[in-house]
Scaffold this motif. Structure first.
Motif, PDB file in Angstrom:
ATOM      1  N   ARG A   1       0.858  -1.136   0.029  1.00  0.00           N
ATOM      2  CA  ARG A   1      -0.076   0.121  -0.156  1.00  0.00           C
ATOM      3  C   ARG A   1       0.907   1.172   0.030  1.00  0.00           C
ATOM      4  NH1 ARG A   1      -4.146   0.505   3.648  1.00  0.00           N
ATOM      5  NH2 ARG A   1      -4.490  -1.601   3.488  1.00  0.00           N
ATOM      6  N   ASP A   2       0.263   2.399  -0.484  1.00  0.00           N
ATOM      7  CA  ASP A   2       1.007   3.641  -0.335  1.00  0.00           C
ATOM      8  C   ASP A   2       1.218   3.977   0.980  1.00  0.00           C
ATOM      9  OD1 ASP A   2       0.314   6.959  -1.603  1.00  0.00           O
ATOM     10  OD2 ASP A   2       1.846   6.042  -0.775  1.00  0.00           O
ATOM     11  N   SER A   3       2.709   4.474   1.024  1.00  0.00           N
ATOM     12  CA  SER A   3       2.981   4.758   2.414  1.00  0.00           C
ATOM     13  C   SER A   3       3.542   6.065   2.479  1.00  0.00           C
ATOM     14  CB  SER A   3       3.859   3.637   2.889  1.00  0.00           C
ATOM     15  OG  SER A   3       4.813   3.474   1.957  1.00  0.00           O
ATOM     16  N   SER A   4       3.307   7.095   1.757  1.00  0.00           N
ATOM     17  CA  SER A   4       3.894   8.455   1.767  1.00  0.00           C
ATOM     18  C   SER A   4       3.804   9.063   3.265  1.00  0.00           C
ATOM     19  CB  SER A   4       3.055   9.380   0.820  1.00  0.00           C
ATOM     20  OG  SER A   4       3.390  10.702   1.066  1.00  0.00           O
ATOM     21  N   PRO A   5       4.967   9.629   3.637  1.00  0.00           N
ATOM     22  CA  PRO A   5       5.114  10.012   5.071  1.00  0.00           C
ATOM     23  C   PRO A   5       4.103  11.268   5.309  1.00  0.00           C
ATOM     24  CG  PRO A   5       6.913  10.805   3.821  1.00  0.00           C
ATOM     25  CD  PRO A   5       6.172   9.888   2.689  1.00  0.00           C
ATOM     26  N   ASN A   6       3.702  11.880   4.123  1.00  0.00           N
ATOM     27  CA  ASN A   6       2.576  12.908   4.758  1.00  0.00           C
ATOM     28  C   ASN A   6       1.232  12.376   4.595  1.00  0.00           C
ATOM     29  OD1 ASN A   6       4.453  14.737   4.632  1.00  0.00           O
ATOM     30  ND2 ASN A   6       4.828  14.955   2.443  1.00  0.00           N
ATOM     31  N   LYS A   7       1.124  11.287   4.348  1.00  0.00           N
ATOM     32  CA  LYS A   7      -0.489  10.471   4.028  1.00  0.00           C
ATOM     33  C   LYS A   7      -1.387  10.862   5.293  1.00  0.00           C
ATOM     34  CE  LYS A   7      -2.459   5.985   3.420  1.00  0.00           C
ATOM     35  NZ  LYS A   7      -2.186   4.685   3.015  1.00  0.00           N
ATOM     36  N   HIS A   8      -0.754  10.724   6.584  1.00  0.00           N
ATOM     37  CA  HIS A   8      -1.648  10.908   7.720  1.00  0.00           C
ATOM     38  C   HIS A   8      -1.657  12.372   8.131  1.00  0.00           C
ATOM     39  CE1 HIS A   8      -1.861   6.576   7.697  1.00  0.00           C
ATOM     40  NE2 HIS A   8      -0.439   6.516   7.452  1.00  0.00           N
ATOM     41  N   GLN A   9      -1.025  13.029   7.675  1.00  0.00           N
ATOM     42  CA  GLN A   9      -0.980  14.429   7.977  1.00  0.00           C
ATOM     43  C   GLN A   9      -2.311  15.260   7.915  1.00  0.00           C
ATOM     44  OE1 GLN A   9       1.463  15.887   9.713  1.00  0.00           O
ATOM     45  NE2 GLN A   9       2.444  13.494   9.611  1.00  0.00           N
ATOM     46  N   THR A  10      -3.240  14.555   6.843  1.00  0.00           N
ATOM     47  CA  THR A  10      -4.373  15.133   6.578  1.00  0.00           C
ATOM     48  C   THR A  10      -5.542  14.518   6.871  1.00  0.00           C
ATOM     49  OG1 THR A  10      -4.475  14.037   4.175  1.00  0.00           O
ATOM     50  CG2 THR A  10      -3.418  16.327   4.408  1.00  0.00           C
TER      51      THR A  10
ATOM     52  N   ILE B   1      -4.559  13.741  14.155  1.00  0.00           N
ATOM     53  CA  ILE B   1      -3.560  13.113  15.116  1.00  0.00           C
ATOM     54  C   ILE B   1      -2.337  12.631  14.424  1.00  0.00           C
ATOM     55  CG2 ILE B   1      -5.265  12.813  17.016  1.00  0.00           C
ATOM     56  CD1 ILE B   1      -5.226   9.973  16.036  1.00  0.00           C
ATOM     57  N   THR B   2      -1.261  12.658  15.039  1.00  0.00           N
ATOM     58  CA  THR B   2      -0.206  12.216  14.518  1.00  0.00           C
ATOM     59  C   THR B   2      -0.138  10.717  14.383  1.00  0.00           C
ATOM     60  OG1 THR B   2       1.182  12.377  16.161  1.00  0.00           O
ATOM     61  CG2 THR B   2       1.028  14.483  15.180  1.00  0.00           C
ATOM     62  N   PRO B   3       0.797  10.109  13.743  1.00  0.00           N
ATOM     63  CA  PRO B   3       0.978   8.574  13.815  1.00  0.00           C
ATOM     64  C   PRO B   3       1.430   8.279  15.024  1.00  0.00           C
ATOM     65  CG  PRO B   3       1.936   9.285  11.801  1.00  0.00           C
ATOM     66  CD  PRO B   3       1.471  10.673  12.499  1.00  0.00           C
ATOM     67  N   SER B   4       2.139   8.810  15.750  1.00  0.00           N
ATOM     68  CA  SER B   4       2.846   8.390  17.143  1.00  0.00           C
ATOM     69  C   SER B   4       1.594   8.552  18.283  1.00  0.00           C
ATOM     70  CB  SER B   4       4.074   9.165  17.345  1.00  0.00           C
ATOM     71  OG  SER B   4       5.044   9.043  16.627  1.00  0.00           O
TER      72      SER B   4
END
Length: 527
Positions: free
Chosen positions: A224-233, A238-241
């Motif tokens: 799956r797509d794992s761009s580091p900015n994927k979860h910023q939006t 909330i952040t991944p951590s």
């Protein structure tokens, strides 16, 4: 070959008998499956997350399990180790890499013998010690995750295709990618597109339902797509951590509740043993009671109107059940009464709240403690906080009472005396007089005045002269006897009768630091 297959079957049957269905799942179509391994934690184990200058630390008892997905080759255990994927949400790729290498070494040390149970024992009992994690687990920050993802993405473009064939000397590659917040349900190897037996794929990951990073020591698949900015939006912002910390805390709470429901406890009321599923634990104090006992206790208190008594039944304990616990114990009807009386009691204990004196209203009114005036927001009635009569401005309540007694005599009757002493003299004369004398006074002042109005005025004057207002709820209180430490029967506030100072406890040092005396002179004589 037949010997290997027999040993594989025996090992899988043994695992099915040892672990329950939540821990071990077997792929019946072939020699494969997955095992969830719960790591044993030492006492006082903490999970820490550093975010800039802030530090979040929580004590936990359970961590989400490691997921060991395996596929047994035909020549296992005699020649080849199991092909496996190790998945975990709270470990980094280097840590997973080290565990993968150690599992391979364990097989090499026992070549020719089945090894899955030994792997599980190692992961459960020794994984944290092996990774030098003792009492604190520090989660990777989001900055660390972003740097790691960037490095993995760059290395993936240069990596050669991984060999899906397992050899005893093979080790996991470093072409892993970490995405701790992209959940995906794990599947058995070979049964889903998550693990593809394709020699040309590279830079693979596998994630579990807790948003885990996966290490495949034999097969690497980009799923799956794992761009580091994927979860910023993300909608949750909330952040991944933070998401990972939340998942750990939720899992810990769920496992503690599961353990509680299957454990026997002694009820503190009936002293019988009950399963936790039939008990209630109070969060404030931790005391445990069976639902029937605690439910009856709460129902009695609510029916009697003593909502302040809905507390922990343990002696000298200040804990109390939560509203949700009370609702589940007493039902909706009694809970509605409890909720209403609790609000009423709370308002009664607030120094800046009084009630509209109109019988048709009685609404709660917030007052300004620097003024004696108040106005009901419901019926707009302006009244005096002290005497609860229509607001009389800056005039004293007692003066207002006597002035309103500008007694207008009934037509043809004489006026009563204006002074309090004169009124009392007339009443004493009337109450002790003969029938003839009473008829004379009634003809002079009016029978209704002598039998009704006069007694009402004298009663109001007596209350004014002999009662004081509670400094907390302004309720009128009469002191009959005893010491100067008074307790309001309405709000239970302790105060000094002499100066109306609120007291925190009965043995207050108020009487040592002021001119007030604890025991009045007349009380000392009677004693």
């Amino acid at each position: 070959m037949n010997t290997d297959l027999e040993e594989q079957e025996d090992e899988l049957l043994a695992l099915q008998s040892i672990f329950d269905s939540e821990e071990f799942v077997r792929d019946e179509s072939k020699s494969a499956g997955e095992i969830r391994v719960s790591v044993e934690l030492p006492a006082d184990f903490n999970v820490v997350l550093k975010e800039g200058d802030s530090l979040r630390q929580y004590e936990i008892s359970f961590l989400p399990p490691l997921l060991l997905t395996f596929d047994l080759p035909q020549d296992y255990p005699s020649s080849s180790p199991p092909s496996f994927t190790l998945t975990c949400s709270w470990l980094t790729h280097p840590q997973l890499h080290a565990l993968g290498v150690q599992l391979t070494d364990l097989y090499q040390a026992t070549r020719g013998a089945v090894v899955l149970f030994s792997w599980v024992q190692f992961l459960r009992e020794d994984a944290l010690k092996f990774l030098d994690i003792h009492s604190v687990l520090e989660l990777p920050s989001d900055e660390h995750n972003t740097e790691l993802c960037d490095q993995d993405k760059d290395s993936a473009t240069l990596s050669e295709p991984n060999n899906i064939e397992h050899t005893p000397t093979s080790e996991p590659t470093d072409d892993q990618h970490c995405d701790v917040s992209d959940p995906c349900e794990p599947h058995l190897p070979g049964s889903s597109s998550q693990v593809q037996e394709n020699p040309s794929t590279s830079d693979g990951i596998s994630t579990d339902s807790q948003g885990a990073c996966a290490l495949d020591s034999h097969q690497q698949t980009q799923t799956r797509d794992s761009s580091p900015n994927k979860h910023q939006t993300s909608d949750l912002s909330i952040t991944p951590s933070q998401a990972l910390m939340s998942q750990i805390l939720l899992y810990n709470a769920a496992q503690k509740q599961k353990l509680f429901t299957t454990t026997l406890f002694d009820c503190g009321v009936c002293f019988m043993s009950w399963l936790g599923s039939e008990c209630v634990q109070l969060f404030q104090c931790g005391h445990i009671f069976c639902k029937p006992c605690l439910g009856k206790f709460c129902k009695v208190q609510i029916k009697e109107g003593n909502v302040r008594g809905v507390t922990c039944p343990e002696a000298d304990c200040g804990g109390s059940p939560t509203p949700a616990q009370v609702r589940s114990l007493v039902g909706e009807e009694l809970f509605s009464r409890y909720d209403r009386l609790l609000l009423q009691s709370t308002l009664d204990h607030m120094a800046d709240v009084t009630y509209c004196p109109r019988n048709s209203c009685g609404s709660a009114v917030i007052v300004d403690t620097s003024s004696t005036a108040a106005m009901c927001s419901v019926c707009n009635f302006a009244f005096c906080v002290k005497c609860k009569k229509t607001y009389h401005g800056a005039q004293d309540c007692h003066t207002m009472k006597t002035e309103k007694e500008d007694i207008i005599p009934q037509r043809g009757y004489a006026s009563l005396p204006q002074s309090k002493e004169g009124l009392k003299a007339v009443w004493d004369d009337y109450s002790s007089a003969s029938k003839e004398r009473k008829r004379i006074l009634e003809r002079r002042y009016g029978r209704d005045v002598m039998q009704g109005t006069l007694t009402m005025w004298l009663s109001d004057d007596w209350i004014t002269d002999n009662c004081k207002h509670c400094p907390h709820c302004f309720c009128k209180i009469q002191k009959i006897s005893g010491c100067n430490v008074m307790t309001c029967t309405r709000c239970h506030q302790l105060f000094c009768w002499a100066c109306l100072t609120r007291l925190e406890k009965y043995g207050s040092d108020h009487f040592q630091s002021s001119d007030c005396v604890h025991y009045p002179l007349d009380f000392a004589y009677r004693a």
